[in-house]
Design an enzyme around this catalytic site. Structure first.
Site, PDB file in Angstrom:
ATOM      1  N   HIS A 173      53.895  -2.039  63.364  1.00  0.00           N
ATOM      2  CA  HIS A 173      52.604  -1.831  64.023  1.00  0.00           C
ATOM      3  C   HIS A 173      51.893  -3.170  64.122  1.00  0.00           C
ATOM      4  CE1 HIS A 173      48.372  -0.699  64.464  1.00  0.00           C
ATOM      5  NE2 HIS A 173      48.803   0.464  64.935  1.00  0.00           N
ATOM      6  N   ASP A 193      48.870  -4.303  63.788  1.00  0.00           N
ATOM      7  CA  ASP A 193      47.975  -4.655  62.679  1.00  0.00           C
ATOM      8  C   ASP A 193      48.757  -4.952  61.409  1.00  0.00           C
ATOM      9  OD1 ASP A 193      45.698  -4.350  64.259  1.00  0.00           O
ATOM     10  OD2 ASP A 193      45.493  -2.223  63.752  1.00  0.00           O
ATOM     11  N   LYS A 194      49.849  -4.235  61.208  1.00  0.00           N
ATOM     12  CA  LYS A 194      50.659  -4.486  60.015  1.00  0.00           C
ATOM     13  C   LYS A 194      51.482  -5.762  60.143  1.00  0.00           C
ATOM     14  CE  LYS A 194      49.216  -2.110  57.242  1.00  0.00           C
ATOM     15  NZ  LYS A 194      48.752  -2.782  56.037  1.00  0.00           N
ATOM     16  N   GLU A 201      43.347 -14.982  58.072  1.00  0.00           N
ATOM     17  CA  GLU A 201      43.325 -13.915  59.074  1.00  0.00           C
ATOM     18  C   GLU A 201      44.361 -14.221  60.145  1.00  0.00           C
ATOM     19  OE1 GLU A 201      41.458 -11.456  58.328  1.00  0.00           O
ATOM     20  OE2 GLU A 201      40.180 -12.444  56.843  1.00  0.00           O
ATOM     21  N   GLU A 247      40.277 -19.947  55.608  1.00  0.00           N
ATOM     22  CA  GLU A 247      39.908 -21.026  54.697  1.00  0.00           C
ATOM     23  C   GLU A 247      40.897 -21.085  53.540  1.00  0.00           C
ATOM     24  OE1 GLU A 247      37.245 -19.453  57.196  1.00  0.00           O
ATOM     25  OE2 GLU A 247      37.525 -18.373  55.312  1.00  0.00           O
ATOM     26  N   LYS A 302      54.182   5.248  64.072  1.00  0.00           N
ATOM     27  CA  LYS A 302      53.055   5.853  63.355  1.00  0.00           C
ATOM     28  C   LYS A 302      53.461   7.250  62.908  1.00  0.00           C
ATOM     29  CE  LYS A 302      48.846   5.001  64.863  1.00  0.00           C
ATOM     30  NZ  LYS A 302      47.627   4.931  65.724  1.00  0.00           N
ATOM     31  N   PHE A 356      57.807   5.511  74.698  1.00  0.00           N
ATOM     32  CA  PHE A 356      57.195   4.525  73.802  1.00  0.00           C
ATOM     33  C   PHE A 356      58.160   3.348  73.689  1.00  0.00           C
ATOM     34  CE2 PHE A 356      55.098   4.066  69.287  1.00  0.00           C
ATOM     35  CZ  PHE A 356      54.672   2.795  69.626  1.00  0.00           C
ATOM     36  N   ASP A 400      49.745  -3.817  71.991  1.00  0.00           N
ATOM     37  CA  ASP A 400      48.376  -3.731  71.483  1.00  0.00           C
ATOM     38  C   ASP A 400      48.153  -4.912  70.549  1.00  0.00           C
ATOM     39  OD1 ASP A 400      45.859  -2.852  70.875  1.00  0.00           O
ATOM     40  OD2 ASP A 400      46.495  -1.191  69.598  1.00  0.00           O
ATOM     41  N   ALA A 401      47.046  -5.589  70.667  1.00  0.00           N
ATOM     42  CA  ALA A 401      46.758  -6.715  69.782  1.00  0.00           C
ATOM     43  C   ALA A 401      46.629  -6.234  68.342  1.00  0.00           C
ATOM     44  CB  ALA A 401      45.472  -7.423  70.217  1.00  0.00           C
ATOM     45  N   ARG A 427      42.816  -4.214  59.533  1.00  0.00           N
ATOM     46  CA  ARG A 427      42.295  -3.066  60.295  1.00  0.00           C
ATOM     47  C   ARG A 427      42.867  -1.727  59.832  1.00  0.00           C
ATOM     48  NH1 ARG A 427      41.676  -4.225  66.707  1.00  0.00           N
ATOM     49  NH2 ARG A 427      43.963  -4.322  66.630  1.00  0.00           N
ATOM     50  N   LYS A 428      43.731  -1.725  58.836  1.00  0.00           N
ATOM     51  CA  LYS A 428      44.343  -0.474  58.392  1.00  0.00           C
ATOM     52  C   LYS A 428      44.024  -0.224  56.916  1.00  0.00           C
ATOM     53  CE  LYS A 428      46.117   1.020  62.191  1.00  0.00           C
ATOM     54  NZ  LYS A 428      45.068   0.336  62.979  1.00  0.00           N
ATOM     55  N   LYS A 437      44.205 -12.399  51.301  1.00  0.00           N
ATOM     56  CA  LYS A 437      43.245 -12.865  50.303  1.00  0.00           C
ATOM     57  C   LYS A 437      43.933 -13.134  48.971  1.00  0.00           C
ATOM     58  CE  LYS A 437      39.556 -10.156  52.433  1.00  0.00           C
ATOM     59  NZ  LYS A 437      38.589  -9.055  52.267  1.00  0.00           N
ATOM     60  N   LYS A 474      39.518 -12.993  45.115  1.00  0.00           N
ATOM     61  CA  LYS A 474      38.698 -12.123  45.952  1.00  0.00           C
ATOM     62  C   LYS A 474      38.757 -10.713  45.380  1.00  0.00           C
ATOM     63  CE  LYS A 474      39.140 -15.637  48.965  1.00  0.00           C
ATOM     64  NZ  LYS A 474      39.734 -16.936  48.561  1.00  0.00           N
ATOM     65  N   ASP A 485      37.692  -8.034  46.503  1.00  0.00           N
ATOM     66  CA  ASP A 485      38.123  -7.020  47.467  1.00  0.00           C
ATOM     67  C   ASP A 485      39.536  -6.569  47.148  1.00  0.00           C
ATOM     68  OD1 ASP A 485      35.888  -6.818  49.060  1.00  0.00           O
ATOM     69  OD2 ASP A 485      36.539  -8.317  50.498  1.00  0.00           O
TER      70      ASP A 485
END
Length: 403
Positions: free
Chosen positions: A16, A18-19, A44, A57, A176, A244, A252-253, A258-259, A279, A283, A285
């Site tokens: 995918h 995003d992955k 990123e 960074e 998916k 597909f 798709d970008a 995002r997941k 990260k 961090k 997060d």
């Protein structure tokens, strides 16, 4: 809590878009941590048709210091990115590991952030950012994960394994899944609907080839889900749009982070909002989300609850957490505040400071790329990987509660 309901979770494959971005970002984290265990990374990634862009960074001894790249460092970064995409399996005209354009826009970490995070004098290492992080565990599966998400991940992981081994050569990397279960008295009793959309080779959207793909996907579902959850009433939606063929970053970008619901608990638990991939473990997060999962899993594994949510909160540059919250959703065998007190009293957890978390879970290692597909939680701890999935705190929790 409702006891009878339908609940759904989704997963996405390693292909995918995003992955793809998440895995690239974590490959950079691992690269820098392999050079400098105290490296700071916030990477990123953007993926689109025949293009990968890095931004963020960093600070890494021997690689990037005083705004200067070491000799060969940028070339090694590009090789790492291309190898990551190659491993996923993209060799398509719209996205090919060998020919996509690559941009590296990583630059030095802000000195103002660094001074708040770095330990100095009597100041302990502070959190890399403010925020709230949640951990969760439940007894719906042996992995102590929500069943809807656990099955969604495992369907796609099996399909990816079959694609890589050529057992299912008609599969392409992007896919998916989505699993809907009916719960009665809080327990999953039936799969009411299962959705799988998978990128495929040309021709597998019609006739006998389409039937072959559908038959294969149903066989994977039957292998993954317990037999007593499947029945003639289960609805299957396999490639419901029909064709597909165009997928991944060409279709798709993709962007890092995002997941976050796929990465965590499939919507069965709260999320503080921060993504993990790209990260380093200063961090919170990332690291505090790992320790809260670790704590929640050990609480359920210890038989102290059937379901547990934990929250931690931090301020940037401050070492001690601002709050610790435990909620066993009425399933606990002891009071929730007693569990909070027990956690706070376990010395090996280091007061749940950023350094205490990193030390206890041994997070300053290049262990992150495997987390970036099929979930950060519910995985098998092996060697240095997924230490937050260990249940080695059970005896400490029981002892602290018995004191």
């Amino acid at each position: 809590m409702r006891s009878n309901y339908l609940f759904t979770s989704e997963s996405v494959s390693e292909g995918h878009p995003d992955k793809v971005a998440d895995q690239i970002s974590d490959s950079i984290v691992d690269l820098f941590l392999s050079k400098d265990p105290e490296a700071r990374i916030a990477c990123e990634t953007l993926t689109t048709t025949q293009l990968v862009v890095l931004a963020g960074e960093i600070r890494c001894k021997g690689v990037f210091e005083n705004d200067q790249w070491a000799d060969g460092a940028q070339e090694e970064i590009e090789r790492t990115v291309r190898e990551t995409v190659k491993k996923i399996g993209y060799e398509q005209s719209g996205f090919h590991w060998e020919t996509f354009r690559f941009e590296n826009n990583l630059h030095a970490q802000s000195a103002h952030i660094a001074q708040g995070v770095d330990a100095s004098g009597n100041k302990d290492e502070g959190a890399g950012d403010q925020g709230i992080m949640f951990g969760f565990a439940c007894d719906e599966t042996p992995d102590l994960m929500p069943a809807t998400l656990d099955y969604s991940h495992k369907i796609l992981a099996r399909m990816a394994a079959d694609r890589h081994s050529r057992a299912a050569p008609f599969l392409e990397p992007d896919a998916k899944s989505q699993v809907t279960l009916r719960f009665e008295n809080g327990k999953p009793v039936a799969a009411t609907a299962i959705v799988v959309s998978t990128q495929h080779a040309p021709g597998y959207d019609e006739g006998d080839k389409e039937a072959e793909l559908h038959k294969y996907v149903k066989s994977v579902i039957a292998d993954i889900l317990p037999a007593d959850l499947l029945s003639d009433a289960t609805e299957y939606h396999i490639n419901p749009t029909g064709s597909f063929e165009i997928g991944g970053p060409d279709g798709d970008a993709g962007l890092t982070g995002r997941k976050i619901i796929v990465d965590t608990y499939g919507g069965a638990a709260p999320h503080g909002g921060g993504a993990f991939s790209g990260k380093d473990p200063t961090k919170v997060d990332r690291s505090a989300a790992y320790i809260t999962r670790y704590l929640a899993k050990n609480i359920v594994a210890a038989g102290l609850a059937k379901r547990c949510t934990i929250q931690l909160a931090y301020a940037i540059g401050v070492s001690k957490p601002l709050s610790l919250y435990v909620n066993t959703h009425g399933t606990g065998t002891v009071a929730d505040d007693a569990i909070e007190t027990a956690i706070a009293g376990i010395a090996k957890l280091g007061g749940l400071t950023p350094r205490g978390i990193r030390t206890h879970l041994s997070l300053n290692k290049p262990i992150y790329q495997p987390t970036a597909a099929y979930g950060h939680f519910g995985r098998k701890p092996e060697g240095d990987l997924f230490p937050w999935e260990k249940t080695d705190l059970v005896d400490d929790l029981k002892a602290a509660l018995a004191a």
